[in-house]
Design a protein around this motif. Structure first.
Motif, mmCIF file in Angstrom:
data_model
loop_
_atom_site.group_PDB
_atom_site.id
_atom_site.type_symbol
_atom_site.label_atom_id
_atom_site.label_comp_id
_atom_site.label_asym_id
_atom_site.label_seq_id
_atom_site.Cartn_x
_atom_site.Cartn_y
_atom_site.Cartn_z
ATOM 1 N N SER A 38 0.823 -1.205 0.000
ATOM 2 C CA SER A 38 0.000 0.000 0.000
ATOM 3 C C SER A 38 0.860 1.260 0.000
ATOM 4 N N TYR A 75 -6.185 -6.388 -0.535
ATOM 5 C CA TYR A 75 -6.013 -4.970 -0.893
ATOM 6 C C TYR A 75 -6.688 -4.771 -2.243
ATOM 7 N N ASP A 98 -9.786 -0.319 -2.489
ATOM 8 C CA ASP A 98 -8.767 0.151 -1.537
ATOM 9 C C ASP A 98 -7.690 0.951 -2.264
#
Length: 487
Positions: A289, A411, A415
């Motif tokens: 991320s 994820y 997201d």
């Protein structure tokens, strides 16, 4: 704790030297492109563009996906490296012979007699590159991008100086050919000289099949990707003029200097780092991320800025003879915004060893791409229409790439969208202001570019602070870590 700090230091160092490689090597490549574009004819770039796909395919086959497999292997022995080296070398020689004897057919396909000799000489780069694959893998496994940056710098400068000399004295397209050959030869030679690794006269079938079982899927996926990344050169070269291809080639190289180069730097560093986190799901997701957000924060504003200043930039760099390439460049910049996100999402599949999913994704994306290209040709949309198809497919491909990575590390596309939307929106606001700033300034082109750059940087930083974009702190801390380390 010590292991974590060691990884953090390696990552920081890797990012520094990977981006140093980007700035120095690609900066030199960029300067050379400007000089050569001013000296050479547009058609010279078109001729090289016609055979780009064949050289790229051969290089992809020679690698056979082994590089990525070797990087993610926990332990490797001398026999493993030697097996891969001799396989790559023998395959490279075979592919060179194929290109040598098929050069006449390729020349007839494009109706360009000059391509026969050009392809036969330039194809030697396939053999040259095979000598440096194992050495480069060893450096990547150690996250040693410092050495690679230095080697790239020396190779770029030496080959560039010779290319400019040849171009100035009227060698035309051959200055581009010898530039590529000399640069790759210098890279392979210096890698071998520095690494001190020598192959052993041995070929282990067990090692070969172990790597090939995993690498073969990456190979097929890589071939599909290479074909479609270079397909436009073939289509434009076949259905339009060599001049048109020259304009597109130069616009593509200019855009590539920004998007693909940054993508390569991020991918080279993120892959071994993510590999080291693969056993810890939470840590892997968090690291992934962070890389996605930081990539969007850096790449989105750069690509939007380049599209906004394209008129002044191309006029200043290349001169009036290249103005036709402006719309190509602008559309390619919009498409190139997502290239780093594509690469990082695909990295997750390789980190997890799911090369079967990697291949499946490439087949899905390229099937859709093929259909859209055929439709655009049937509708006779011209080169502009074709390039817009590329941009639209880039955004569709990003959605597809997130499907499996989302499932594997929890994820999802949603997201990721939440993480990249701030940078996306703020970049376009900045781009509009930069474009308008260029319209209201009547001074020279250079002054316009400097003023637009000032507006772009100031606007983006202020917007990020206003909307509290956290990546600005991440980048600032990373820069401080690098400066402190170097100090």
């Amino acid at each position: 704790m010590h292991r974590s700090m060691g990884l953090k230091q390696k990552t920081t160092s890797g990012l520094f030297w990977s981006f140093t490689d980007l700035i120095s090597n690609q900066g030199i490549q960029f300067i050379l492109q400007v000089i050569l574009a001013r000296i050479l004819l547009v058609k010279d770039f078109g001729l090289i563009g016609m055979i780009t796909i064949f050289i790229a395919l051969a290089n992809s086959i020679v690698d056979s996906g082994f590089s990525q497999v070797l990087i993610r292997e926990p332990e490797l022995k001398q026999d493993d490296y030697s097996t891969v080296f001799f396989f790559n070398l023998s395959l490279a020689v075979g592919l060179y012979l194929v290109l040598f004897f098929s050069s006449s057919i390729i020349s007839e396909f494009f109706s360009e007699p000059q391509l026969v000799l050009i392809l036969r000489v330039l194809s030697l780069v396939v053999i040259i590159n095979s000598f440096g694959i194992v050495q480069r893998v060893m450096l990547v496994r150690n996250i040693d991008f410092k050495t690679q940056a230095k080697i790239s710098l020396v190779a770029s400068i030496s080959s560039g100086m010779i290319a400019v000399f040849l171009a100035y004295f009227g060698f035309g397209v051959w200055s581009l050919v010898f530039r590529t050959l000399i640069m790759q030869f210098m890279s392979a030679f210096l890698l071998s000289l520095h690494n001190k690794w020598k192959p052993t006269l041995i070929f282990r079938q067990r090692s070969f099949f172990r790597f090939f079982n995993c690498g073969s899927r990456l190979l097929v996926a890589g071939l599909i990707n290479t074909i479609y990344n270079n397909l436009y050169f073939v289509i434009i070269g076949r259905f339009f003029s060599t001049l048109d291809l020259g304009y597109y080639t130069n616009a593509s190289k200019l855009e590539t200097a920004a998007s693909v180069s940054i993508t390569g730097a991020l991918q080279r560093v993120s892959y071994p780092v993510l590999c080291s986190m693969q056993k810890n799901e939470n840590r892997l997701r968090e690291g992934f991320s962070k890389i996605i957000r930081t990539s969007a924060f850096l790449v989105f504003p750069l690509m939007v800025f380049l599209a906004a200043v394209a008129d002044n930039l191309i006029k200043f760099l290349f001169g009036d003879k290249w103005l036709t390439s402006i719309p190509y460049f602008q559309i390619l910049c919009i498409a190139g915004m997502l290239y780093p996100l594509h690469a990082i999402n695909l990295n997750i599949l390789q980190v997890k060893g799911r090369t079967d999913l990697f291949l499946r994704l490439e087949i899905i994306k390229k099937t859709i791409f093929t259909i859209t290209i055929i439709v655009s040709l049937l509708l006779d949309l011209g080169i502009i229409g074709l390039v817009w198809v590329m941009a639209i497919n880039s955004y569709f491909a990003y959605f597809v790439n997130t499907l499996y990575s989302g499932k594997m590390i929890s994820y999802s596309f949603r997201d990721q969208l939440k993480d990249v939307i701030p940078a996306f929106g703020l970049s376009f606001i900045m781009g509009i202001l930069v474009y308008l700033a260029g319209m209201f300034i009547s001074n020279g082109v250079l002054f316009k570019l400097i003023f637009q750059l000032f507006i772009g940087i100031t606007t983006y930083i202020c917007l990020c602070k206003l909307f509290k974009v956290r990546e600005i702190s991440i980048v600032r801390n990373l820069l401080f870590s690098i400066l402190k380390r170097k100090g």
